[in-house]
Design a protein around this motif. Structure first.
Motif, PDB file in Angstrom:
ATOM      1  N   ASP A 176      59.692  13.519  54.344  1.00 28.76           N
ATOM      2  CA  ASP A 176      59.434  13.585  52.755  1.00 28.76           C
ATOM      3  C   ASP A 176      61.006  13.717  52.376  1.00 28.76           C
ATOM      4  N   ALA A 177      62.528  13.969  52.499  1.00 28.29           N
ATOM      5  CA  ALA A 177      63.435  14.537  52.234  1.00 28.29           C
ATOM      6  C   ALA A 177      63.769  13.425  51.132  1.00 28.29           C
ATOM      7  N   ALA A 178      64.493  12.134  51.774  1.00 23.23           N
ATOM      8  CA  ALA A 178      64.715  11.536  51.200  1.00 23.23           C
ATOM      9  C   ALA A 178      64.019   9.406  51.328  1.00 23.23           C
ATOM     10  N   PRO A 179      64.394   8.766  50.580  1.00 24.82           N
ATOM     11  CA  PRO A 179      63.415   7.443  50.779  1.00 24.82           C
ATOM     12  C   PRO A 179      64.434   7.174  51.926  1.00 24.82           C
ATOM     13  N   GLY A 180      63.865   6.597  52.828  1.00 24.07           N
ATOM     14  CA  GLY A 180      64.864   5.366  53.673  1.00 24.07           C
ATOM     15  C   GLY A 180      65.055   5.703  54.605  1.00 24.07           C
ATOM     16  N   ALA A 181      64.967   7.524  54.644  1.00 18.55           N
ATOM     17  CA  ALA A 181      65.722   8.763  55.337  1.00 18.55           C
ATOM     18  C   ALA A 181      65.034   9.056  57.168  1.00 18.55           C
TER      19      ALA A 181
END
Length: 119
Positions: A15-20
């Motif tokens: 859930d860190a960053a979209p696309g990460a």
């Protein structure tokens, strides 16, 4: 000859960053690369350890030895220490490394220690 399996939750940090790329997947890839020439350590990705409040979670498992479940591993900082802990567990007859062979992430991250199956 594999004597220890190092399992990493590849979904940790999803859930860190979209696309990460999740931190767990990054740790898995870093450990695979670092352990590539270490025949005694197998590195395996697992879907989820269900310890989502302690990412990144990993397990040290070997036949006939205690299993450690460790949380809060950092893919950018802990790779060498994880491999050192894996070697210490593998070298220990019961899988219980000496206190001096347990890096900081190991001390701080222990979630559980499970006895060998059938013990």
């Amino acid at each position: 000859m594999t004597t220890l399996c190092l399992q990493i939750c590849e979904l940790c940090g999803e859930d860190a960053a979209p696309g990460a790329v999740p931190a767990g997947r990054r740790l898995y890839e870093a450990l695979r690369a670092a352990a590539d020439e270490l025949s005694e350590i197998e590195v395996e990705a697992v879907g989820c350890f269900a310890v989502c409040d302690r990412p990144v979670t990993l397990a040290f498992r070997a036949p006939g030895k205690w299993c450690y479940l460790i949380g809060d591993a950092d893919p950018d900082r802990d790779v060498a220490d994880i491999l050192a802990a894996a070697r210490a567990i593998s070298d220990s007859p019961l899988g219980v490394p000496a206190m001096g062979d347990r890096p900081l992430f190991f001390h701080d991250g222990i979630i559980a220690r499970l006895p060998p199956y059938g013990a």
